[in-house]
Design a protein around this motif. Structure first.
Motif, PDB file in Angstrom:
ATOM      1  N   SER A  24      49.330  67.008  40.710  1.00 46.89           N
ATOM      2  CA  SER A  24      47.887  67.079  40.984  1.00 46.89           C
ATOM      3  C   SER A  24      47.263  68.179  40.127  1.00 46.89           C
ATOM      4  N   GLN A  25      46.167  67.827  39.472  1.00 49.08           N
ATOM      5  CA  GLN A  25      45.501  68.754  38.549  1.00 49.08           C
ATOM      6  C   GLN A  25      44.265  69.359  39.194  1.00 49.08           C
ATOM      7  N   ARG A  26      44.088  70.644  39.001  1.00 48.53           N
ATOM      8  CA  ARG A  26      42.915  71.333  39.538  1.00 48.53           C
ATOM      9  C   ARG A  26      41.663  70.937  38.749  1.00 48.53           C
ATOM     10  N   GLN A  27      40.553  70.937  39.462  1.00 44.91           N
ATOM     11  CA  GLN A  27      39.255  70.671  38.846  1.00 44.91           C
ATOM     12  C   GLN A  27      38.586  71.972  38.421  1.00 44.91           C
ATOM     13  N   TRP A  28      38.991  73.067  39.035  1.00 49.18           N
ATOM     14  CA  TRP A  28      38.498  74.403  38.718  1.00 49.18           C
ATOM     15  C   TRP A  28      39.535  75.414  39.199  1.00 49.18           C
ATOM     16  N   GLY A  29      39.366  76.658  38.823  1.00 53.72           N
ATOM     17  CA  GLY A  29      40.227  77.740  39.287  1.00 53.72           C
ATOM     18  C   GLY A  29      41.461  77.927  38.440  1.00 53.72           C
ATOM     19  N   LYS A  30      42.344  78.818  38.896  1.00 61.03           N
ATOM     20  CA  LYS A  30      43.531  79.205  38.132  1.00 61.03           C
ATOM     21  C   LYS A  30      44.838  78.782  38.786  1.00 61.03           C
ATOM     22  N   MET A  31      44.834  78.586  40.111  1.00 57.49           N
ATOM     23  CA  MET A  31      46.075  78.258  40.808  1.00 57.49           C
ATOM     24  C   MET A  31      46.492  76.823  40.523  1.00 57.49           C
ATOM     25  N   ASP A  32      47.821  76.605  40.415  1.00 55.09           N
ATOM     26  CA  ASP A  32      48.301  75.228  40.373  1.00 55.09           C
ATOM     27  C   ASP A  32      48.393  74.726  41.823  1.00 55.09           C
ATOM     28  N   VAL A  33      48.789  73.491  42.004  1.00 57.85           N
ATOM     29  CA  VAL A  33      48.756  72.889  43.335  1.00 57.85           C
ATOM     30  C   VAL A  33      49.704  73.594  44.312  1.00 57.85           C
ATOM     31  N   ALA A  34      50.885  73.994  43.865  1.00 59.67           N
ATOM     32  CA  ALA A  34      51.824  74.685  44.768  1.00 59.67           C
ATOM     33  C   ALA A  34      51.291  76.066  45.155  1.00 59.67           C
ATOM     34  N   GLN A  35      50.673  76.757  44.206  1.00 54.45           N
ATOM     35  CA  GLN A  35      50.076  78.069  44.507  1.00 54.45           C
ATOM     36  C   GLN A  35      48.920  77.912  45.485  1.00 54.45           C
ATOM     37  N   MET A  36      48.121  76.853  45.316  1.00 56.92           N
ATOM     38  CA  MET A  36      47.005  76.604  46.235  1.00 56.92           C
ATOM     39  C   MET A  36      47.526  76.380  47.655  1.00 56.92           C
ATOM     40  N   LEU A  37      48.593  75.609  47.792  1.00 53.65           N
ATOM     41  CA  LEU A  37      49.174  75.371  49.114  1.00 53.65           C
ATOM     42  C   LEU A  37      49.671  76.674  49.730  1.00 53.65           C
ATOM     43  N   ALA A  38      50.311  77.513  48.927  1.00 51.87           N
ATOM     44  CA  ALA A  38      50.786  78.811  49.417  1.00 51.87           C
ATOM     45  C   ALA A  38      49.607  79.702  49.808  1.00 51.87           C
ATOM     46  N   HIS A  39      48.530  79.654  49.032  1.00 51.22           N
ATOM     47  CA  HIS A  39      47.318  80.419  49.340  1.00 51.22           C
ATOM     48  C   HIS A  39      46.744  79.975  50.691  1.00 51.22           C
ATOM     49  N   CYS A  40      46.622  78.671  50.885  1.00 51.43           N
ATOM     50  CA  CYS A  40      46.081  78.156  52.155  1.00 51.43           C
ATOM     51  C   CYS A  40      46.999  78.523  53.322  1.00 51.43           C
ATOM     52  N   SER A  41      48.295  78.509  53.093  1.00 50.20           N
ATOM     53  CA  SER A  41      49.251  78.895  54.119  1.00 50.20           C
ATOM     54  C   SER A  41      49.091  80.375  54.489  1.00 50.20           C
ATOM     55  N   SER A  42      48.889  81.214  53.478  1.00 49.07           N
ATOM     56  CA  SER A  42      48.667  82.640  53.732  1.00 49.07           C
ATOM     57  C   SER A  42      47.368  82.867  54.499  1.00 49.07           C
ATOM     58  N   PHE A  43      46.364  82.051  54.216  1.00 44.55           N
ATOM     59  CA  PHE A  43      45.102  82.146  54.941  1.00 44.55           C
ATOM     60  C   PHE A  43      45.303  81.742  56.404  1.00 44.55           C
ATOM     61  N   GLN A  44      46.124  80.713  56.636  1.00 49.11           N
ATOM     62  CA  GLN A  44      46.449  80.311  58.006  1.00 49.11           C
ATOM     63  C   GLN A  44      47.103  81.463  58.757  1.00 49.11           C
ATOM     64  N   ASP A  45      47.963  82.215  58.065  1.00 49.83           N
ATOM     65  CA  ASP A  45      48.623  83.349  58.710  1.00 49.83           C
ATOM     66  C   ASP A  45      47.617  84.367  59.231  1.00 49.83           C
ATOM     67  N   ILE A  46      46.533  84.566  58.497  1.00 50.25           N
ATOM     68  CA  ILE A  46      45.485  85.496  58.943  1.00 50.25           C
ATOM     69  C   ILE A  46      44.839  84.970  60.224  1.00 50.25           C
ATOM     70  N   ALA A  47      44.450  83.696  60.212  1.00 44.98           N
ATOM     71  CA  ALA A  47      43.781  83.091  61.372  1.00 44.98           C
ATOM     72  C   ALA A  47      44.682  83.028  62.597  1.00 44.98           C
ATOM     73  N   MET A  48      45.984  82.928  62.356  1.00 45.46           N
ATOM     74  CA  MET A  48      46.936  82.836  63.455  1.00 45.46           C
ATOM     75  C   MET A  48      47.352  84.215  63.976  1.00 45.46           C
ATOM     76  N   GLY A  49      46.894  85.266  63.313  1.00 48.36           N
ATOM     77  CA  GLY A  49      47.253  86.612  63.737  1.00 48.36           C
ATOM     78  C   GLY A  49      48.647  87.018  63.318  1.00 48.36           C
ATOM     79  N   ASN A  50      49.171  86.384  62.269  1.00 46.86           N
ATOM     80  CA  ASN A  50      50.500  86.733  61.754  1.00 46.86           C
ATOM     81  C   ASN A  50      50.438  87.832  60.703  1.00 46.86           C
ATOM     82  N   THR A  51      49.302  87.949  60.018  1.00 45.95           N
ATOM     83  CA  THR A  51      49.093  89.011  59.034  1.00 45.95           C
ATOM     84  C   THR A  51      47.719  89.627  59.271  1.00 45.95           C
ATOM     85  N   PHE A  52      47.563  90.861  58.839  1.00 43.94           N
ATOM     86  CA  PHE A  52      46.341  91.606  59.121  1.00 43.94           C
ATOM     87  C   PHE A  52      45.866  92.363  57.876  1.00 43.94           C
ATOM     88  N   PRO A  53      45.342  91.632  56.875  1.00 47.10           N
ATOM     89  CA  PRO A  53      44.857  92.337  55.680  1.00 47.10           C
ATOM     90  C   PRO A  53      43.744  93.319  56.047  1.00 47.10           C
TER      91      PRO A  53
END
Length: 149
Positions: A24-53
């Motif tokens: 899958s090719q990005r339409q904008w941005g710098k992350m590839d698809v696997a990095q985007m999935l990891a980014h969204c997963s890290s964001f989920q961790d914030i919402a779930m209270g698993n990480t506290f930036p």
């Protein structure tokens, strides 16, 4: 406004994630698809209270005034900056990141609003569980559109 706490909206997001491929090719941005999935997963961790930036000074100053962009009906801007701790630059494995994200979305939806973090968002500050639910959906929507699904 759609919310990740709505079962139908969650199923829609999961179906769209399943349409992604390692090619899958990005339409904008710098992350590839696997990095985007990891980014969204890290964001989920914030919402779930698993990480506290920590909150930066800019977020403390203007975050409360602009936080409706996180949970309103308007699309997020392309190439907008992100929380530094969830900016993914290293190589990631697509299938691993895809499954990890799907499991976190399912768990977050299943746990419901009452298990949502009460810790402030690193930029926008304090959010209600309803705002988190809408914001999570909107964030995932933004990145799935980034990759054409």
């Amino acid at each position: 406004m759609k919310s990740i706490f709505n079962q139908l909206h969650t199923e829609e997001i999961l179906d769209r994630i399943n349409k992604l491929s390692p090619n899958s090719q990005r339409q904008w941005g710098k992350m590839d698809v696997a990095q985007m999935l990891a980014h969204c997963s890290s964001f989920q961790d914030i919402a779930m209270g698993n990480t506290f930036p920590s909150r930066g000074w800019l977020g403390i100053l203007i975050g409360p005034f602009v936080k409706p962009i996180f949970y309103n009906d308007k699309q997020l801007a392309k190439n907008m900056s992100t929380i530094p701790t969830i900016l993914i630059v290293d190589e990631k494995e697509f299938e691993t990141e895809k499954e990890k994200l799907k499991q976190k979305i399912i768990e977050f939806q299943k746990n419901g609003p009452e298990k949502c973090t009460t810790h402030p968002h690193p930029f926008f500050g304090k959010l209600t569980s309803e705002q988190w639910g809408k914001g999570i959906y909107k964030h995932l929507e933004h990145h799935l559109k980034q990759f054409g699904v």
